[in-house]
Write a protein that holds these residues in place. Structure first.
Motif, mmCIF file in Angstrom:
data_model
loop_
_atom_site.group_PDB
_atom_site.id
_atom_site.type_symbol
_atom_site.label_atom_id
_atom_site.label_comp_id
_atom_site.label_asym_id
_atom_site.label_seq_id
_atom_site.Cartn_x
_atom_site.Cartn_y
_atom_site.Cartn_z
ATOM 1 N N PHE A 1 1.850 -0.553 -13.852
ATOM 2 C CA PHE A 1 1.397 0.913 -13.375
ATOM 3 C C PHE A 1 2.014 1.385 -12.727
ATOM 4 O O PHE A 1 3.265 0.955 -12.472
ATOM 5 N N PHE B 1 -1.870 8.725 -11.572
ATOM 6 C CA PHE B 1 -1.345 6.788 -12.317
ATOM 7 C C PHE B 1 -1.287 6.670 -13.024
ATOM 8 O O PHE B 1 -1.947 7.724 -14.209
ATOM 9 N N GLY C 1 -1.335 3.431 -16.061
ATOM 10 C CA GLY C 1 -1.141 1.733 -16.160
ATOM 11 C C GLY C 1 -1.710 1.560 -17.583
ATOM 12 O O GLY C 1 -1.683 2.082 -18.530
ATOM 13 N N ALA D 1 -4.660 0.649 -8.815
ATOM 14 C CA ALA D 1 -4.177 1.331 -10.339
ATOM 15 C C ALA D 1 -5.077 0.446 -11.405
ATOM 16 O O ALA D 1 -5.101 1.180 -12.238
#
Length: 145
Positions: free
Chosen positions: A19, A33, A35, A76
């Protein structure tokens, strides 16, 4: 869910996910984010196990003041904790504190939104940009409303 180098626990050699969080001075209220979930499940939280590796992207909204806790890596993976999540690029939204289990640390964000796609649906960097990065940036822009 920890990692090890012990031969007695070979199933824990590989990471469950990777992530990255992104901070922006222009939009301090958002914490985007990106990931990749390689093999993720959580029996304690009764999370629907993933059937294939997923690319996930999304954001946390910390409100106008942008104050946030020290976010941790488990945040994440929020996508798989949102009830009814799908891996088809559709958005899933939740109040973070209501879906993240307490043992993973409670985020102080007001809400979060994420989406996921199968890793193998992305063939090159153009696909990553078109199917993940551009939609994430557009969603952050839409999230300010």
């Amino acid at each position: 869910m920890t990692h090890t180098s012990s031969t007695k626990n070979a199933y824990q050699w590989l990471p469950y996910f990777a992530f990255c969080y992104f901070e922006s001075k222009e939009r301090p209220r958002f914490l985007p984010f990106l990931g990749v979930l390689f093999n993720y499940d959580d029996d304690d939280a009764k999370v629907q196990p993933i059937q294939e590796p997923l690319v996930t992207a999304g954001w946390y909204d910390y409100g106008k003041d942008g104050k946030r806790e020290a976010y941790i890596l488990w945040h994440a993976v929020i996508h798989v904790y949102i009830p009814g999540w799908k891996a088809d690029g559709s958005r899933a939204e939740a109040i973070s504190n209501e879906v993240i289990p307490k043992y993973l640390g409670k985020p102080s964000s007001l809400r979060c939104r994420s989406f996921a796609l199968p890793v193998l649906s992305l063939k090159n960097t153009e696909d990553l940009t078109r199917l993940v990065i551009d939609p994430l940036l557009a969603d952050i822009g839409a999230g300010t409303n």
